[in-house]
Scaffold this active site. Sequence first.
Site, mmCIF file in Angstrom:
data_model
loop_
_atom_site.group_PDB
_atom_site.id
_atom_site.type_symbol
_atom_site.label_atom_id
_atom_site.label_comp_id
_atom_site.label_asym_id
_atom_site.label_seq_id
_atom_site.Cartn_x
_atom_site.Cartn_y
_atom_site.Cartn_z
ATOM 1 N N VAL A 111 26.024 -5.064 27.903
ATOM 2 C CA VAL A 111 26.665 -6.280 27.377
ATOM 3 C C VAL A 111 25.620 -7.271 26.866
ATOM 4 O O VAL A 111 24.605 -7.501 27.523
ATOM 5 C CB VAL A 111 27.514 -6.930 28.494
ATOM 6 N N ALA A 113 23.658 -6.942 24.362
ATOM 7 C CA ALA A 113 22.416 -6.230 24.059
ATOM 8 C C ALA A 113 22.275 -5.903 22.583
ATOM 9 O O ALA A 113 21.429 -5.103 22.200
ATOM 10 C CB ALA A 113 22.355 -4.955 24.888
ATOM 11 N N GLY A 114 23.137 -6.485 21.747
ATOM 12 C CA GLY A 114 23.029 -6.233 20.307
ATOM 13 C C GLY A 114 23.691 -4.949 19.870
ATOM 14 O O GLY A 114 23.581 -4.538 18.715
ATOM 15 N N LEU A 115 24.398 -4.274 20.792
ATOM 16 C CA LEU A 115 25.030 -2.998 20.444
ATOM 17 C C LEU A 115 26.536 -3.145 20.210
ATOM 18 O O LEU A 115 27.272 -2.172 20.214
ATOM 19 C CB LEU A 115 24.753 -1.939 21.535
ATOM 20 N N GLY A 116 26.977 -4.388 20.045
ATOM 21 C CA GLY A 116 28.366 -4.609 19.661
ATOM 22 C C GLY A 116 29.382 -4.385 20.773
ATOM 23 O O GLY A 116 30.503 -3.945 20.512
ATOM 24 N N SER A 117 29.019 -4.737 22.023
ATOM 25 C CA SER A 117 29.989 -4.556 23.115
ATOM 26 C C SER A 117 31.207 -5.445 22.911
ATOM 27 O O SER A 117 32.325 -5.080 23.274
ATOM 28 C CB SER A 117 29.348 -4.847 24.485
ATOM 29 N N ALA A 119 32.635 -6.310 20.068
ATOM 30 C CA ALA A 119 33.530 -5.705 19.076
ATOM 31 C C ALA A 119 34.210 -4.477 19.665
ATOM 32 O O ALA A 119 35.418 -4.266 19.469
ATOM 33 C CB ALA A 119 32.742 -5.324 17.823
ATOM 34 N N ASP A 161 30.707 -5.671 12.948
ATOM 35 C CA ASP A 161 30.789 -4.915 14.208
ATOM 36 C C ASP A 161 32.191 -4.357 14.451
ATOM 37 O O ASP A 161 32.333 -3.160 14.705
ATOM 38 C CB ASP A 161 30.365 -5.793 15.401
HETATM 39 N N1 LIG Z 1 33.209 -4.221 29.292
HETATM 40 C C1 LIG Z 1 33.560 -5.459 28.942
HETATM 41 N N2 LIG Z 1 34.609 -6.082 29.535
HETATM 42 C C2 LIG Z 1 34.959 -7.343 29.178
HETATM 43 N N3 LIG Z 1 34.310 -8.090 28.242
HETATM 44 C C3 LIG Z 1 33.255 -7.525 27.622
HETATM 45 C C4 LIG Z 1 32.833 -6.190 27.924
HETATM 46 N N4 LIG Z 1 31.760 -5.907 27.154
HETATM 47 C C5 LIG Z 1 31.532 -7.023 26.400
HETATM 48 N N5 LIG Z 1 32.404 -7.991 26.669
HETATM 49 C C6 LIG Z 1 32.445 -9.358 26.074
HETATM 50 O O1 LIG Z 1 31.485 -9.439 25.035
HETATM 51 C C7 LIG Z 1 30.499 -10.452 25.330
HETATM 52 C C8 LIG Z 1 29.146 -10.046 24.762
HETATM 53 O O2 LIG Z 1 29.243 -10.121 23.348
HETATM 54 P P1 LIG Z 1 28.042 -10.540 22.422
HETATM 55 O O3 LIG Z 1 27.420 -11.809 22.883
HETATM 56 O O4 LIG Z 1 28.566 -10.508 21.039
HETATM 57 O O5 LIG Z 1 26.975 -9.368 22.637
HETATM 58 P P2 LIG Z 1 27.061 -7.833 22.158
HETATM 59 O O6 LIG Z 1 28.274 -7.685 21.307
HETATM 60 O O7 LIG Z 1 25.801 -7.631 21.405
HETATM 61 O O8 LIG Z 1 27.091 -7.014 23.403
HETATM 62 C C9 LIG Z 1 30.530 -10.553 26.851
HETATM 63 O O9 LIG Z 1 30.045 -11.805 27.301
HETATM 64 C C10 LIG Z 1 32.030 -10.392 27.127
HETATM 65 O O10 LIG Z 1 32.701 -11.591 26.845
HETATM 66 C C1 LIG Z 2 24.190 -11.434 14.392
HETATM 67 C C2 LIG Z 2 25.328 -10.600 13.817
HETATM 68 O O1 LIG Z 2 24.988 -10.260 12.477
HETATM 69 C C3 LIG Z 2 25.512 -9.289 14.599
HETATM 70 C C4 LIG Z 2 25.778 -9.483 16.063
HETATM 71 O O2 LIG Z 2 25.877 -8.243 16.748
HETATM 72 P P1 LIG Z 2 25.902 -8.192 18.333
HETATM 73 O O3 LIG Z 2 27.060 -9.013 18.808
HETATM 74 O O4 LIG Z 2 24.596 -8.757 18.816
HETATM 75 O O5 LIG Z 2 26.033 -6.755 18.700
HETATM 76 C C5 LIG Z 2 26.613 -11.444 13.837
HETATM 77 C C6 LIG Z 2 27.742 -10.931 12.943
HETATM 78 O O6 LIG Z 2 27.503 -10.080 12.062
HETATM 79 O O7 LIG Z 2 28.863 -11.447 13.086
HETATM 80 MG MG LIG Z 3 28.893 -8.964 19.745
#
Ligand SMILES: Nc1ncnc2c1ncn2[C@@H]1O[C@H](COP(=O)(O)OP(=O)(O)O)[C@@H](O)[C@H]1O
Ligand SMILES: C[C@@](O)(CCOP(=O)(O)O)CC(=O)O
Ligand SMILES: [Mg+2]
EC number: 2.7.1.36
Length: 334
Positions: A111, A113-117, A119, A161
């Site tokens: 979560v 980590a930039g891997l789109g969790s 989305a 994403d």
């Molecule tokens: N397994 C999960 N269950 C519930 N919410 C999640 C889960 N994984 C991610 N999220 C939501 O997504 C947020 C992280 O999104 P973001 O900041 O965009 O980072 P990324 O998309 O890079 O992982 C978390 O704080 C949470 O709100």
């Molecule tokens: C920084 C951005 O370009 C990508 C963000 O990706 P992630 O949530 O860090 O996995 C934001 C976006 O495209 O909406």
């Molecule tokens: Mg994200």
Amino acid sequence: MRVLASAPAKIILFGEHSVVYGKPAIAAAIDLRTYVWAEFNDRGAIKIEAKDIRVPGLTVSFSEDEIYFESDYGKAAEVLSYVRQAIELVREEADANGKGITVSITSQIPVGAGLGSSAAVAVATIGAVSKLLGLELTNEEIGKLGHRVELLVQGASSGIDPTVSAIGGFIHYEKGNFEHLPFMELPIVVGYTGSSGSTKELVAMVRRTYEEMPEVIEPVLIAMGKIVEKAREVITSDLDDEIRFVQLGRLMNINHGLLDALGVSTKKLSELVYAARVAGAIGAKITGAGGGGCMYALAPENQSEVATAITIAGGTPMITRISREGLRIEEVLP
Ligand SMILES: Nc1ncnc2c1ncn2[C@@H]1O[C@H](COP(=O)(O)OP(=O)(O)O)[C@@H](O)[C@H]1O
Ligand SMILES: C[C@@](O)(CCOP(=O)(O)O)CC(=O)O
Ligand SMILES: [Mg+2]
């Protein structure tokens, strides 16, 4: 009735952050997934079981044979906002406001980590809940709803994403439109710093810098857009893989430098990037929003040496493959 849906993580190969300003970007779905079960409940409420998300502010205390849970409910609600918005949006689309829905989430994606969790969890939730409510949506439409969820929670989102998580594969994305690129096996290694960054905060930070000095930041964003166009030319050309990889690697290094200029790198991310290059990667850059999270390296000849170098530099290497499939309905039980 119970429905299980899953949606993949992604890496952004080129163009994160500049894509929020309408520039193009290139991304690929990867083989880490978030799984969401959805079913009705008769309490008329939304119930979310997020099994592997740690909520800061949740404390557990023990005394004799009793266990006390104390939670910062504000923080817990914020962390679950992507899932909640996803459920509310689908209920609205299906004209089923007030219907009780329980979702239960497990995820392989780190979560923040930039891997789109964010989305993947939004897309898998929309997929499962829309099937439960009998809504017939295409994966493309689900990607668009996922974009609305990110806009509601983050305030800003390019939509790349949720699009790639819903449709899968390898795509070129620009202002809501996407195009599949010819599939290529990318010899990459993802390096995870172990720390996280919030996309909402990083995108807002870049926005503030942009507003303070648009004359400096605008050219950086334009250059990022040009890198993406150049990368697309290389990917779709009929040059040998060896030549294409060298050109893509150079573009990755330039893109990383510009992301660093925007202030989204960290000491640890840059250390992993340089460790990978010294170990022979032809290119290495941040992937996703930065501020922690992941980088990736292109290493056609030496994936295992690069993975070792990332470990020695204190990161966790992950060798991933592109996922051709986006959102998947895994099971529908009566
Ligand atoms: N397994 C999960 N269950 C519930 N919410 C999640 C889960 N994984 C991610 N999220 C939501 O997504 C947020 C992280 O999104 P973001 O900041 O965009 O980072 P990324 O998309 O890079 O992982 C978390 O704080 C949470 O709100
Ligand atoms: C920084 C951005 O370009 C990508 C963000 O990706 P992630 O949530 O860090 O996995 C934001 C976006 O495209 O909406
Ligand atoms: Mg994200």
